[in-house]
Design a protein around this motif. Sequence first.
Motif, PDB file in Angstrom:
ATOM      1  N   PRO A 149      41.242  55.684 -25.917  1.00 47.53           N
ATOM      2  CA  PRO A 149      40.872  56.638 -25.488  1.00 47.53           C
ATOM      3  C   PRO A 149      42.063  57.206 -24.434  1.00 47.53           C
ATOM      4  CG  PRO A 149      39.693  54.620 -24.461  1.00 47.53           C
ATOM      5  CD  PRO A 149      40.760  54.108 -25.266  1.00 47.53           C
ATOM      6  N   ARG A 150      43.229  56.765 -23.777  1.00 52.24           N
ATOM      7  CA  ARG A 150      43.664  56.506 -22.898  1.00 52.24           C
ATOM      8  C   ARG A 150      45.385  56.778 -23.730  1.00 52.24           C
ATOM      9  NH1 ARG A 150      40.371  53.243 -20.975  1.00 52.24           N
ATOM     10  NH2 ARG A 150      39.644  54.214 -19.143  1.00 52.24           N
ATOM     11  N   PRO A 151      45.680  57.636 -24.887  1.00 42.59           N
ATOM     12  CA  PRO A 151      46.896  57.543 -25.357  1.00 42.59           C
ATOM     13  C   PRO A 151      48.279  57.248 -24.684  1.00 42.59           C
ATOM     14  CG  PRO A 151      46.100  59.042 -26.258  1.00 42.59           C
ATOM     15  CD  PRO A 151      45.192  58.480 -25.669  1.00 42.59           C
ATOM     16  N   GLU A 152      48.634  57.917 -23.962  1.00 41.75           N
ATOM     17  CA  GLU A 152      49.188  58.735 -22.965  1.00 41.75           C
ATOM     18  C   GLU A 152      49.265  58.619 -21.708  1.00 41.75           C
ATOM     19  OE1 GLU A 152      53.034  62.404 -22.753  1.00 41.75           O
ATOM     20  OE2 GLU A 152      51.082  62.499 -24.069  1.00 41.75           O
ATOM     21  N   LYS A 210      35.423  61.249 -22.901  1.00 41.55           N
ATOM     22  CA  LYS A 210      35.664  62.021 -24.059  1.00 41.55           C
ATOM     23  C   LYS A 210      34.706  60.875 -25.117  1.00 41.55           C
ATOM     24  CE  LYS A 210      40.266  61.165 -24.913  1.00 41.55           C
ATOM     25  NZ  LYS A 210      41.413  60.556 -24.363  1.00 41.55           N
ATOM     26  N   LEU A 211      34.056  59.687 -24.707  1.00 41.68           N
ATOM     27  CA  LEU A 211      33.855  58.969 -26.032  1.00 41.68           C
ATOM     28  C   LEU A 211      32.525  59.285 -26.544  1.00 41.68           C
ATOM     29  CD1 LEU A 211      34.134  55.610 -23.735  1.00 41.68           C
ATOM     30  CD2 LEU A 211      35.579  56.718 -25.349  1.00 41.68           C
ATOM     31  N   PRO A 212      31.659  60.258 -26.032  1.00 43.11           N
ATOM     32  CA  PRO A 212      30.498  60.856 -26.807  1.00 43.11           C
ATOM     33  C   PRO A 212      30.824  62.168 -27.297  1.00 43.11           C
ATOM     34  CG  PRO A 212      29.947  61.411 -24.411  1.00 43.11           C
ATOM     35  CD  PRO A 212      31.559  60.449 -24.835  1.00 43.11           C
ATOM     36  N   VAL A 256      35.188  70.985 -27.917  1.00 46.46           N
ATOM     37  CA  VAL A 256      34.420  69.360 -27.945  1.00 46.46           C
ATOM     38  C   VAL A 256      32.965  69.793 -26.979  1.00 46.46           C
ATOM     39  CG1 VAL A 256      36.340  68.142 -27.898  1.00 46.46           C
ATOM     40  CG2 VAL A 256      35.434  68.638 -25.566  1.00 46.46           C
ATOM     41  N   ALA A 257      31.814  69.361 -27.525  1.00 48.67           N
ATOM     42  CA  ALA A 257      30.847  68.861 -26.233  1.00 48.67           C
ATOM     43  C   ALA A 257      29.523  67.285 -26.978  1.00 48.67           C
ATOM     44  CB  ALA A 257      29.659  69.778 -27.940  1.00 48.67           C
ATOM     45  N   ASN A 258      28.790  66.681 -25.893  1.00 50.08           N
ATOM     46  CA  ASN A 258      28.458  65.850 -25.991  1.00 50.08           C
ATOM     47  C   ASN A 258      27.372  66.660 -27.359  1.00 50.08           C
ATOM     48  OD1 ASN A 258      29.746  64.646 -24.223  1.00 50.08           O
ATOM     49  ND2 ASN A 258      28.221  64.961 -22.911  1.00 50.08           N
ATOM     50  N   SER A 259      27.350  65.695 -28.529  1.00 52.37           N
ATOM     51  CA  SER A 259      26.385  65.976 -29.797  1.00 52.37           C
ATOM     52  C   SER A 259      26.742  67.472 -30.067  1.00 52.37           C
ATOM     53  CB  SER A 259      24.653  65.452 -28.771  1.00 52.37           C
ATOM     54  OG  SER A 259      24.255  66.713 -28.519  1.00 52.37           O
ATOM     55  N   VAL A 260      25.933  67.461 -31.207  1.00 49.11           N
ATOM     56  CA  VAL A 260      25.809  68.252 -31.880  1.00 49.11           C
ATOM     57  C   VAL A 260      24.978  69.277 -31.292  1.00 49.11           C
ATOM     58  CG1 VAL A 260      26.607  67.545 -34.167  1.00 49.11           C
ATOM     59  CG2 VAL A 260      24.271  67.797 -33.720  1.00 49.11           C
ATOM     60  N   TRP A 293      37.404  62.541 -18.457  1.00 52.08           N
ATOM     61  CA  TRP A 293      38.060  61.645 -17.370  1.00 52.08           C
ATOM     62  C   TRP A 293      38.887  60.793 -17.751  1.00 52.08           C
ATOM     63  CZ3 TRP A 293      37.251  60.181 -13.173  1.00 52.08           C
ATOM     64  CH2 TRP A 293      37.101  59.908 -12.302  1.00 52.08           C
ATOM     65  N   GLN A 294      39.027  60.054 -19.271  1.00 55.36           N
ATOM     66  CA  GLN A 294      40.100  59.469 -19.557  1.00 55.36           C
ATOM     67  C   GLN A 294      41.990  60.579 -19.239  1.00 55.36           C
ATOM     68  OE1 GLN A 294      37.134  59.549 -21.785  1.00 55.36           O
ATOM     69  NE2 GLN A 294      36.984  57.771 -21.601  1.00 55.36           N
ATOM     70  N   MET A 295      41.604  61.657 -19.194  1.00 55.72           N
ATOM     71  CA  MET A 295      42.715  62.007 -19.092  1.00 55.72           C
ATOM     72  C   MET A 295      43.103  62.665 -17.593  1.00 55.72           C
ATOM     73  SD  MET A 295      42.350  65.061 -21.696  1.00 55.72           S
ATOM     74  CE  MET A 295      43.823  65.749 -21.165  1.00 55.72           C
ATOM     75  N   ILE A 296      42.166  62.350 -16.754  1.00 54.46           N
ATOM     76  CA  ILE A 296      42.418  62.393 -15.216  1.00 54.46           C
ATOM     77  C   ILE A 296      42.182  61.353 -14.035  1.00 54.46           C
ATOM     78  CG2 ILE A 296      42.453  64.648 -15.396  1.00 54.46           C
ATOM     79  CD1 ILE A 296      39.649  62.584 -14.084  1.00 54.46           C
ATOM     80  N   GLU A 297      42.379  59.871 -14.680  1.00 56.26           N
ATOM     81  CA  GLU A 297      41.744  59.328 -13.924  1.00 56.26           C
ATOM     82  C   GLU A 297      42.831  58.435 -13.019  1.00 56.26           C
ATOM     83  OE1 GLU A 297      39.768  55.308 -16.865  1.00 56.26           O
ATOM     84  OE2 GLU A 297      41.255  56.541 -17.477  1.00 56.26           O
ATOM     85  N   PRO A 298      44.002  58.726 -13.006  1.00 51.88           N
ATOM     86  CA  PRO A 298      45.443  58.413 -11.986  1.00 51.88           C
ATOM     87  C   PRO A 298      45.825  59.764 -11.415  1.00 51.88           C
ATOM     88  CG  PRO A 298      46.113  58.663 -13.774  1.00 51.88           C
ATOM     89  CD  PRO A 298      45.067  59.215 -14.619  1.00 51.88           C
TER      90      PRO A 298
END
Length: 851
Positions: free
Chosen positions: A638-641, A716-718, A727-731, A741-746
């Motif tokens: 989830p955090r490639p970069e 981003k997981l759901p 993107v949306a959580n569910s359809v 969240w996985q883009m801004i953690e640090p």
Amino acid sequence: MSGNRNKDKREKVSHFIQELKHYVPSQKTLKDFIHHNTLHAFQHKKFFDAIFEASEIFGYKVTLQLEDYRELFRLGRIQEYAIERAIITQKGESGLKAWTNKILFEEYDENINSNIGLLRSEWKRVYKVDIDSLVHPKLYRVLASYLDQGIAIWEFPHSEKGFLHDMRVLIKNSSISFFENRDVESIFLNSSMTLTDLLKIVIGDEAYYEQYLFDMVFSHPGWSGIVSVIEDSPESLLLHRSITLEELLHFELCLELDVMRSEYGKNVYPLSITMQTPSHDVLGNYPQKELHQVLRIWQEAFEWSYYDQVLGGIVANAKQMKVKDQKSAVFQAVFCIDERECSLRRHIEYVEPTCETYGAPGFFGVEFYFKAIGAKFMDKLCPAPVMPRYLIIETDTRPHVIRDIMLNKETFSLVYGFVLTLTLGFISLWKLVKISLLPNKSAANTDSFEHGGIHSKLSVENVDINHREQGLQIGFTIAEMTDRIENFLRGIGLTSDFSPIIYMVAHGSSSANNPHSGAYDCGACSGRPGSVNARVFSIMANHVSVRSMLKQRGIDIPPETVFIPCMHDTTSDVMQYYDDDLTPEQKHLHTHNQQQFEQALDLNAKERSRRFASINTTDSLHTVRKEIEKRAMSFFEPRPELGHGTNSLAIIGRREMTRGLYLDRRAFLNSYDYSKDLDGTYLQKVMAPIGIVCGGINLEYYFSRVDNQKLGCGTKLPHNVIGLLGVANSVDGDLRPGLSWQMIEPHDPVRLMVIVEHFPEIVLNSIQSSNEMYEWYANEWVHIAALHPETGEIHYFSNGEFQVYDTSHATFHVMDDIHELFEKAPGMMTSHITHATFENLPIYQLLNDKK
């Protein structure tokens, strides 16, 4: 008279909807993911006034929480002197003791109550109906189907007459309806029924119209935002659809009326009859609270505890700045200003001390649309506000797309789907297991190197000024090429002492399973890789006629100098070169330089690895580099970069002012030589994109970090990709603008500090050259300071003027070899500030940089 009155009402409602559009998210579709100021509607106000007003209206968190700041203070990341200075600046010395006690110890109620949604909550109070839960799933599915950009198997019926017209035609020609109540269906099918008429039926009292519309729009800000963007910028969609925010609200009001009448029949009274909530101006004035003042002091102290280190390091560097050696560098490399290239520049300078590096926006001053071979649509390869008049067409190559029989629309058909499932199902399972255990390139990856063929031909030179495609000129004339090369070279201060090879280093990002991949590509190329821009620039700069014309203008590029385009993949730390047509001597030099770049990429991967919990930074350079490459192709990563996480600086000046400073990949570096532009003519052009590009990146990261649920898009997981729009959580969920969240953690949520090397009065003239540019600095959404090139003093911009800034509080470390630091640096640490945050390193001055 009644006809005029009704017309006035309609115009008033339409005008209010246009005003509303300023407040909804302005994030474009996934293909054009361009960072922007999340609270752009408030940018005409001072930063702290604006963010706290937005907090009161919408219920946003706009700073860290009190306990977060107090923990940062205990960790030493907020300095005591910075707190005292912030208090004295805002409250005077007499308030120091009282306010110190308030910020360190006093408890405050930090719960935020939004003023949005109060009116619509009356449905639940009066009728015991959660109207959003009944209306929104159907509304979202209709919008996703209508605006779909390629995910759906069947295309939604549409015309050029707009959303409401198409919906009415669909209902008339269908045996089923979107409405359960026939009376409501008739109301919807009546094209003379206006939004104002619907508001009269649903709400009643016109005093509540605006408040109710505000509540409706912000009950689904993501869908409201994307519809608003499409209305204002139809080119945002590749598959054209016509829709307006007013049409969306019209359809939604009919769905609401349908729900209520299906439940209660015609006995549903207009909502205002039973209303207990008084009407009020949602955008009214909101006085600041004491808590806001406390948070402001903490935020100022947090920012200046960091800025002082940076400014002190730059001043120390300026005192040691040497006159540039007139001897030609072994090679020169021009990188994008992107802060992720900050570290690679430092590493290549460490590996090859006699090279020179430059930074500039990654479209390299050539603006155009690009049509790849086999492509149905064009890509815009320049900053978002720029509207190019040129088209570059790719030829003489094969479509550079990996094919996979598993990714075929026929798998969704009845017959072929059945056959392919039986015959290829087990192979598909094996491929899934293989790609999970041994990540590798596949058709499902976003590969930055597939943006253009490595040996393809590009229509850079215009051969027929009268021949156009879609109204665009194909290629550039010699004079147009020369203008762009001249402006670019003068802008970065490279007008003499050219090395034998000059690398134009674009950047892109490869990843798997990442819908926000555009956020990691080049922002100056409208969220796309910059390889084509690097190639176009190099073709122009190598053109004999262009060089002849440049020589007449005072820029003499030697015949033996060659520009080589290349691209750095910032996720995998791989470099690709477009090195056709080199002489044997140039090939020999290029081969040697490639080896130097490979060493620098090894070191860059090692530096990046300290932020990845899955990689052991103490492993060999080769092992770490391989692990970094695998992350870019891993479906379960989830955090490639981590992208632009930690960005905080934009530095405009000669490389000597920062060379030898370790800035921890936090600085946008734009080359500029004040001595070649004493009147600031080119500085205005250099400064123009800094606010909107660098400031936009910084503020989107800031707001997504401080309130990831409302101003970001959460984990981003759901996430599901909806119609290639967002993107949306569910359809059935609302579109989620902002960053995951996985883009801004640090990321440290601090505003961008811009530092310009020039006389303060020249910098002031430059930022005041346009109101749009000046607003960023005058209202303090972005800080700016000037490094006086003669005195070496820092001048900070505040209250409309530059004043000398005291850097005596600066503390930074001196180190022999920064590469020893990565293995010893603090990695992931656990605290209550975030679920997993990373400690950013202090400023270091390097002694062995071999300047």
